[in-house]
Design a protein around this motif. Structure first.
Motif, PDB file in Angstrom:
ATOM      1  N   ARG A  67       0.827  -1.205   0.000  1.00  0.00           N
ATOM      2  CA  ARG A  67       0.000   0.000   0.000  1.00  0.00           C
ATOM      3  C   ARG A  67       0.862   1.255   0.000  1.00  0.00           C
ATOM      4  O   ARG A  67       0.591   2.215  -0.738  1.00  0.00           O
ATOM      5  N   TYR A  68       1.911   1.272   0.817  1.00  0.00           N
ATOM      6  CA  TYR A  68       2.796   2.433   0.880  1.00  0.00           C
ATOM      7  C   TYR A  68       3.458   2.691  -0.476  1.00  0.00           C
ATOM      8  O   TYR A  68       3.525   3.845  -0.938  1.00  0.00           O
ATOM      9  N   MET A  69       3.936   1.633  -1.109  1.00  0.00           N
ATOM     10  CA  MET A  69       4.610   1.796  -2.394  1.00  0.00           C
ATOM     11  C   MET A  69       3.634   2.221  -3.475  1.00  0.00           C
ATOM     12  O   MET A  69       3.966   3.045  -4.337  1.00  0.00           O
ATOM     13  N   PHE A  70       2.421   1.669  -3.448  1.00  0.00           N
ATOM     14  CA  PHE A  70       1.408   2.111  -4.417  1.00  0.00           C
ATOM     15  C   PHE A  70       1.108   3.589  -4.245  1.00  0.00           C
ATOM     16  O   PHE A  70       1.030   4.341  -5.230  1.00  0.00           O
ATOM     17  N   ASN A  71       0.925   4.025  -2.990  1.00  0.00           N
ATOM     18  CA  ASN A  71       0.651   5.437  -2.736  1.00  0.00           C
ATOM     19  C   ASN A  71       1.770   6.324  -3.272  1.00  0.00           C
ATOM     20  O   ASN A  71       1.514   7.338  -3.941  1.00  0.00           O
ATOM     21  N   SER A  72       3.007   5.955  -2.967  1.00  0.00           N
ATOM     22  CA  SER A  72       4.143   6.768  -3.398  1.00  0.00           C
ATOM     23  C   SER A  72       4.260   6.809  -4.915  1.00  0.00           C
ATOM     24  O   SER A  72       4.498   7.866  -5.507  1.00  0.00           O
ATOM     25  N   ILE A  73       4.110   5.641  -5.564  1.00  0.00           N
ATOM     26  CA  ILE A  73       4.226   5.595  -7.022  1.00  0.00           C
ATOM     27  C   ILE A  73       3.086   6.352  -7.681  1.00  0.00           C
ATOM     28  O   ILE A  73       3.301   7.138  -8.624  1.00  0.00           O
ATOM     29  N   ILE A 251      13.219   0.910  -2.255  1.00  0.00           N
ATOM     30  CA  ILE A 251      13.938   1.739  -3.220  1.00  0.00           C
ATOM     31  C   ILE A 251      14.038   1.069  -4.587  1.00  0.00           C
ATOM     32  O   ILE A 251      14.566   1.673  -5.528  1.00  0.00           O
ATOM     33  N   ALA A 252      13.532  -0.148  -4.713  1.00  0.00           N
ATOM     34  CA  ALA A 252      13.600  -0.855  -5.992  1.00  0.00           C
ATOM     35  C   ALA A 252      12.964  -0.065  -7.135  1.00  0.00           C
ATOM     36  O   ALA A 252      13.537   0.000  -8.237  1.00  0.00           O
ATOM     37  N   PRO A 253      11.777   0.559  -6.966  1.00  0.00           N
ATOM     38  CA  PRO A 253      11.208   1.342  -8.077  1.00  0.00           C
ATOM     39  C   PRO A 253      12.116   2.469  -8.551  1.00  0.00           C
ATOM     40  O   PRO A 253      12.161   2.771  -9.755  1.00  0.00           O
ATOM     41  N   LEU A 254      12.867   3.085  -7.642  1.00  0.00           N
ATOM     42  CA  LEU A 254      13.778   4.164  -8.026  1.00  0.00           C
ATOM     43  C   LEU A 254      14.928   3.624  -8.870  1.00  0.00           C
ATOM     44  O   LEU A 254      15.318   4.245  -9.871  1.00  0.00           O
ATOM     45  N   PHE A 258      15.703   4.497 -12.800  1.00  0.00           N
ATOM     46  CA  PHE A 258      17.002   5.019 -13.223  1.00  0.00           C
ATOM     47  C   PHE A 258      17.596   4.164 -14.335  1.00  0.00           C
ATOM     48  O   PHE A 258      18.206   4.699 -15.275  1.00  0.00           O
ATOM     49  N   VAL A 259      17.449   2.845 -14.252  1.00  0.00           N
ATOM     50  CA  VAL A 259      17.990   1.956 -15.284  1.00  0.00           C
ATOM     51  C   VAL A 259      17.362   2.274 -16.639  1.00  0.00           C
ATOM     52  O   VAL A 259      18.053   2.370 -17.669  1.00  0.00           O
TER      53      VAL A 259
END
Length: 278
Positions: A67-73, A251-254, A258-259
Protein backbone atom coordinates in the motif's frame (compact mmCIF):
# COMPACT_ATOMS: atom_id res chain seq x y z
CA UNK A 1 52.65 6.09 -22.91
CA UNK A 2 51.86 8.93 -20.53
CA UNK A 3 48.45 9.30 -22.18
CA UNK A 4 47.65 5.62 -21.54
CA UNK A 5 48.71 5.99 -17.91
CA UNK A 6 46.45 9.02 -17.56
CA UNK A 7 43.50 7.11 -19.02
CA UNK A 8 44.18 4.14 -16.70
CA UNK A 9 44.32 6.46 -13.69
CA UNK A 10 41.05 8.15 -14.65
CA UNK A 11 39.29 4.82 -15.12
CA UNK A 12 40.69 3.54 -11.83
CA UNK A 13 39.42 6.61 -10.00
CA UNK A 14 36.01 6.26 -11.64
CA UNK A 15 35.81 2.58 -10.68
CA UNK A 16 36.71 3.38 -7.08
CA UNK A 17 34.12 6.15 -6.92
CA UNK A 18 31.50 3.82 -8.43
CA UNK A 19 32.27 1.13 -5.86
CA UNK A 20 32.06 3.68 -3.05
CA UNK A 21 28.65 4.83 -4.31
CA UNK A 22 27.35 1.28 -4.79
CA UNK A 23 28.64 -0.12 -1.50
CA UNK A 24 25.84 1.30 0.73
CA UNK A 25 23.24 -0.37 -1.50
CA UNK A 26 25.17 -3.66 -1.39
CA UNK A 27 25.45 -3.41 2.39
CA UNK A 28 21.74 -2.70 2.75
CA UNK A 29 20.69 -5.64 0.56
CA UNK A 30 23.07 -8.13 2.18
CA UNK A 31 22.21 -6.91 5.69
CA UNK A 32 18.63 -7.84 4.91
CA UNK A 33 19.86 -11.41 4.50
CA UNK A 34 21.77 -11.58 7.78
CA UNK A 35 20.83 -12.16 11.38
CA UNK A 36 20.79 -9.31 13.88
CA UNK A 37 23.98 -10.60 15.50
CA UNK A 38 25.80 -10.69 12.15
CA UNK A 39 24.92 -7.06 11.49
CA UNK A 40 26.43 -5.92 14.79
CA UNK A 41 29.43 -8.23 14.96
CA UNK A 42 32.96 -6.87 14.64
CA UNK A 43 34.77 -7.21 12.34
CA UNK A 44 31.78 -6.99 10.01
CA UNK A 45 31.03 -9.68 7.45
CA UNK A 46 30.48 -8.58 3.88
CA UNK A 47 28.20 -11.52 3.10
CA UNK A 48 25.89 -13.52 5.38
CA UNK A 49 27.07 -16.89 6.58
CA UNK A 50 23.58 -18.26 5.97
CA UNK A 51 21.17 -16.45 3.67
CA UNK A 52 17.88 -15.61 5.40
CA UNK A 53 15.43 -14.83 2.60
CA UNK A 54 12.65 -14.93 5.15
CA UNK A 55 13.75 -11.49 6.41
CA UNK A 56 12.37 -9.92 3.23
CA UNK A 57 9.10 -11.85 3.53
CA UNK A 58 8.79 -10.98 7.22
CA UNK A 59 9.36 -7.29 6.53
CA UNK A 60 6.86 -7.29 3.64
CA UNK A 61 4.19 -8.91 5.80
CA UNK A 62 4.92 -6.89 8.94
CA UNK A 63 3.49 -3.69 7.46
CA UNK A 64 1.35 -2.81 4.41
CA UNK A 65 4.36 -1.91 2.26
CA UNK A 66 2.46 -2.76 -0.91
CA UNK A 67 0.00 0.00 0.00
CA UNK A 68 2.80 2.43 0.88
CA UNK A 69 4.61 1.80 -2.39
CA UNK A 70 1.41 2.11 -4.42
CA UNK A 71 0.65 5.44 -2.74
CA UNK A 72 4.14 6.77 -3.40
CA UNK A 73 4.23 5.60 -7.02
CA UNK A 74 0.71 6.85 -7.77
CA UNK A 75 1.31 10.26 -6.21
CA UNK A 76 4.80 10.64 -7.74
CA UNK A 77 3.67 9.63 -11.25
CA UNK A 78 0.65 11.95 -11.11
CA UNK A 79 2.82 14.86 -9.99
CA UNK A 80 5.37 14.14 -12.72
CA UNK A 81 2.70 14.17 -15.44
CA UNK A 82 1.16 17.43 -14.21
CA UNK A 83 4.55 19.09 -13.76
CA UNK A 84 5.59 18.11 -17.29
CA UNK A 85 2.50 19.83 -18.68
CA UNK A 86 2.67 22.91 -16.45
CA UNK A 87 6.45 23.27 -16.58
CA UNK A 88 6.58 22.87 -20.37
CA UNK A 89 3.95 25.53 -21.04
CA UNK A 90 5.51 27.96 -18.58
CA UNK A 91 9.06 27.39 -19.85
CA UNK A 92 7.96 27.71 -23.47
CA UNK A 93 6.18 30.99 -22.73
CA UNK A 94 9.25 32.39 -20.96
CA UNK A 95 11.60 31.52 -23.83
CA UNK A 96 9.69 31.64 -27.12
CA UNK A 97 6.73 33.95 -26.58
CA UNK A 98 6.62 37.73 -26.36
CA UNK A 99 4.41 39.47 -23.81
CA UNK A 100 4.54 42.43 -21.48
CA UNK A 101 6.52 42.14 -18.24
CA UNK A 102 8.16 38.96 -19.52
CA UNK A 103 11.54 39.74 -17.92
CA UNK A 104 10.12 40.70 -14.49
CA UNK A 105 7.96 37.58 -14.55
CA UNK A 106 10.98 35.44 -15.38
CA UNK A 107 12.87 37.07 -12.51
CA UNK A 108 9.99 36.29 -10.14
CA UNK A 109 10.11 32.63 -11.15
CA UNK A 110 13.86 32.47 -10.58
CA UNK A 111 13.55 34.23 -7.23
CA UNK A 112 10.89 31.71 -6.26
CA UNK A 113 13.49 28.98 -6.80
CA UNK A 114 15.47 30.42 -3.87
CA UNK A 115 12.56 30.28 -1.41
CA UNK A 116 12.76 27.20 0.87
CA UNK A 117 9.77 24.89 0.50
CA UNK A 118 9.24 24.87 4.26
CA UNK A 119 8.59 28.62 4.15
CA UNK A 120 5.31 28.06 2.30
CA UNK A 121 4.06 25.08 4.30
CA UNK A 122 1.76 27.14 6.54
CA UNK A 123 -0.05 29.09 3.77
CA UNK A 124 -0.23 25.94 1.65
CA UNK A 125 -1.76 24.02 4.54
CA UNK A 126 -4.35 26.75 5.08
CA UNK A 127 -5.26 26.79 1.38
CA UNK A 128 -5.71 23.01 1.30
CA UNK A 129 -7.79 23.20 4.45
CA UNK A 130 -10.08 25.83 2.91
CA UNK A 131 -10.43 23.67 -0.20
CA UNK A 132 -11.17 20.57 1.93
CA UNK A 133 -8.25 18.73 0.35
CA UNK A 134 -6.45 17.66 3.50
CA UNK A 135 -6.04 13.94 4.04
CA UNK A 136 -6.62 13.06 0.39
CA UNK A 137 -4.76 12.02 -2.75
CA UNK A 138 -5.91 15.25 -4.40
CA UNK A 139 -4.24 17.32 -1.69
CA UNK A 140 -0.96 15.41 -2.05
CA UNK A 141 -0.95 15.85 -5.82
CA UNK A 142 -2.36 19.35 -6.31
CA UNK A 143 -0.09 20.87 -3.66
CA UNK A 144 2.93 19.73 -5.73
CA UNK A 145 1.59 20.22 -9.26
CA UNK A 146 3.83 23.25 -9.93
CA UNK A 147 7.58 23.19 -9.43
CA UNK A 148 9.89 26.16 -9.90
CA UNK A 149 12.77 23.73 -10.37
CA UNK A 150 10.97 22.02 -13.26
CA UNK A 151 10.20 25.35 -14.89
CA UNK A 152 13.81 26.45 -14.52
CA UNK A 153 15.20 23.17 -15.89
CA UNK A 154 12.88 23.13 -18.91
CA UNK A 155 13.47 26.82 -19.53
CA UNK A 156 17.19 26.13 -19.84
CA UNK A 157 16.43 23.32 -22.29
CA UNK A 158 14.08 25.44 -24.41
CA UNK A 159 16.71 28.19 -24.57
CA UNK A 160 18.97 25.76 -26.44
CA UNK A 161 16.37 25.30 -29.18
CA UNK A 162 16.46 27.82 -32.01
CA UNK A 163 13.57 30.29 -32.11
CA UNK A 164 13.55 29.84 -35.90
CA UNK A 165 11.68 26.56 -35.40
CA UNK A 166 8.88 28.46 -33.67
CA UNK A 167 8.77 31.02 -36.45
CA UNK A 168 8.70 28.26 -39.09
CA UNK A 169 5.81 26.59 -37.29
CA UNK A 170 3.89 29.85 -37.10
CA UNK A 171 4.40 30.41 -40.82
CA UNK A 172 2.85 27.00 -41.42
CA UNK A 173 -0.18 28.04 -39.36
CA UNK A 174 0.60 26.01 -36.26
CA UNK A 175 -0.52 27.28 -32.87
CA UNK A 176 1.85 27.71 -29.96
CA UNK A 177 0.29 24.66 -28.31
CA UNK A 178 1.03 22.49 -31.37
CA UNK A 179 4.53 23.92 -31.76
CA UNK A 180 5.26 23.12 -28.12
CA UNK A 181 4.14 19.50 -28.16
CA UNK A 182 4.94 18.41 -31.73
CA UNK A 183 8.09 20.38 -32.55
CA UNK A 184 9.82 21.55 -29.39
CA UNK A 185 9.11 18.81 -26.86
CA UNK A 186 10.64 15.93 -28.87
CA UNK A 187 13.87 17.91 -29.10
CA UNK A 188 14.27 18.14 -25.33
CA UNK A 189 12.98 14.70 -24.33
CA UNK A 190 16.26 14.04 -22.51
CA UNK A 191 15.60 17.06 -20.30
CA UNK A 192 12.11 15.72 -19.66
CA UNK A 193 13.67 12.43 -18.55
CA UNK A 194 15.99 14.22 -16.12
CA UNK A 195 13.14 16.31 -14.74
CA UNK A 196 10.86 13.29 -14.34
CA UNK A 197 13.59 11.26 -12.62
CA UNK A 198 14.45 14.02 -10.15
CA UNK A 199 10.79 14.82 -9.47
CA UNK A 200 9.83 11.17 -9.05
CA UNK A 201 12.66 10.53 -6.58
CA UNK A 202 11.82 13.70 -4.65
CA UNK A 203 8.11 12.92 -4.40
CA UNK A 204 8.57 9.19 -3.81
CA UNK A 205 10.79 9.94 -0.81
CA UNK A 206 8.80 12.95 0.38
CA UNK A 207 8.19 12.73 4.11
CA UNK A 208 7.47 15.92 6.02
CA UNK A 209 4.80 17.54 3.81
CA UNK A 210 2.71 14.36 3.29
CA UNK A 211 2.87 13.66 7.03
CA UNK A 212 1.68 17.22 7.69
CA UNK A 213 -1.40 17.11 5.48
CA UNK A 214 -2.44 13.46 5.88
CA UNK A 215 -3.43 11.47 8.96
CA UNK A 216 -5.06 8.46 7.36
CA UNK A 217 -2.68 5.43 7.57
CA UNK A 218 -3.96 4.29 4.17
CA UNK A 219 -2.47 7.45 2.61
CA UNK A 220 1.03 6.96 4.00
CA UNK A 221 3.89 7.16 1.55
CA UNK A 222 6.97 4.95 1.68
CA UNK A 223 9.07 7.22 3.91
CA UNK A 224 6.31 7.50 6.51
CA UNK A 225 5.62 3.78 6.25
CA UNK A 226 9.27 2.94 6.91
CA UNK A 227 9.32 5.28 9.85
CA UNK A 228 6.18 3.65 11.24
CA UNK A 229 7.69 0.19 10.80
CA UNK A 230 10.94 1.36 12.41
CA UNK A 231 9.40 3.00 15.48
CA UNK A 232 5.73 2.19 15.91
CA UNK A 233 6.10 -1.47 14.99
CA UNK A 234 8.68 -2.07 17.72
CA UNK A 235 11.48 -2.74 15.23
CA UNK A 236 13.69 -0.02 16.74
CA UNK A 237 16.99 -1.68 17.63
CA UNK A 238 15.48 -5.16 17.46
CA UNK A 239 14.84 -6.10 13.85
CA UNK A 240 17.60 -4.51 11.79
CA UNK A 241 17.59 -7.28 9.15
CA UNK A 242 13.90 -6.60 8.49
CA UNK A 243 14.53 -2.84 8.48
CA UNK A 244 17.31 -3.26 5.92
CA UNK A 245 15.13 -5.60 3.85
CA UNK A 246 12.25 -3.12 3.88
CA UNK A 247 14.58 -0.30 2.86
CA UNK A 248 15.94 -2.43 0.03
CA UNK A 249 12.66 -3.35 -1.62
CA UNK A 250 11.15 0.12 -1.18
CA UNK A 251 13.94 1.74 -3.22
CA UNK A 252 13.60 -0.85 -5.99
CA UNK A 253 11.21 1.34 -8.08
CA UNK A 254 13.78 4.16 -8.03
CA UNK A 255 16.55 1.88 -9.25
CA UNK A 256 14.32 0.45 -11.99
CA UNK A 257 13.37 3.95 -13.13
CA UNK A 258 17.00 5.02 -13.22
CA UNK A 259 17.99 1.96 -15.28
CA UNK A 260 15.37 2.75 -17.92
CA UNK A 261 16.13 6.49 -17.93
CA UNK A 262 19.91 6.17 -17.84
CA UNK A 263 20.46 6.30 -21.61
CA UNK A 264 18.25 9.35 -22.04
CA UNK A 265 19.93 11.12 -19.12
CA UNK A 266 23.36 10.54 -20.66
CA UNK A 267 22.08 12.01 -23.92
CA UNK A 268 21.04 15.10 -21.99
CA UNK A 269 24.49 15.38 -20.41
CA UNK A 270 26.22 14.98 -23.78
CA UNK A 271 23.92 17.54 -25.39
CA UNK A 272 24.60 20.07 -22.62
CA UNK A 273 28.33 19.45 -22.86
CA UNK A 274 28.21 19.98 -26.62
CA UNK A 275 26.33 23.25 -26.26
CA UNK A 276 28.76 24.53 -23.61
CA UNK A 277 31.73 23.53 -25.77
CA UNK A 278 30.37 25.43 -28.73
Amino acid sequence: MSEKIGVAVRYTVLVLISLAMAFPFYWMVTSGLKTNDEIWQFPPTFFPENIHWNNYADAWNAAPFARYMFNSIFVAVSICVIQVINGSMMAYALTHMKFRLKNPFTAMVLIGYMIPSTAVYLPSYMILNNLHLLDSYAGLIISNCVSVFSIFLLRQAFMQVSHELVEAGQLDGASHFRILWTIMSPLIRSSFAVMILITFIDQYNNYFWPMLITKDPDLRLVSAGLRGFFVEGGAYGLAWPQIMAASAFTIAPLLILFVFAQKTIMQSVNMSAGVNKN
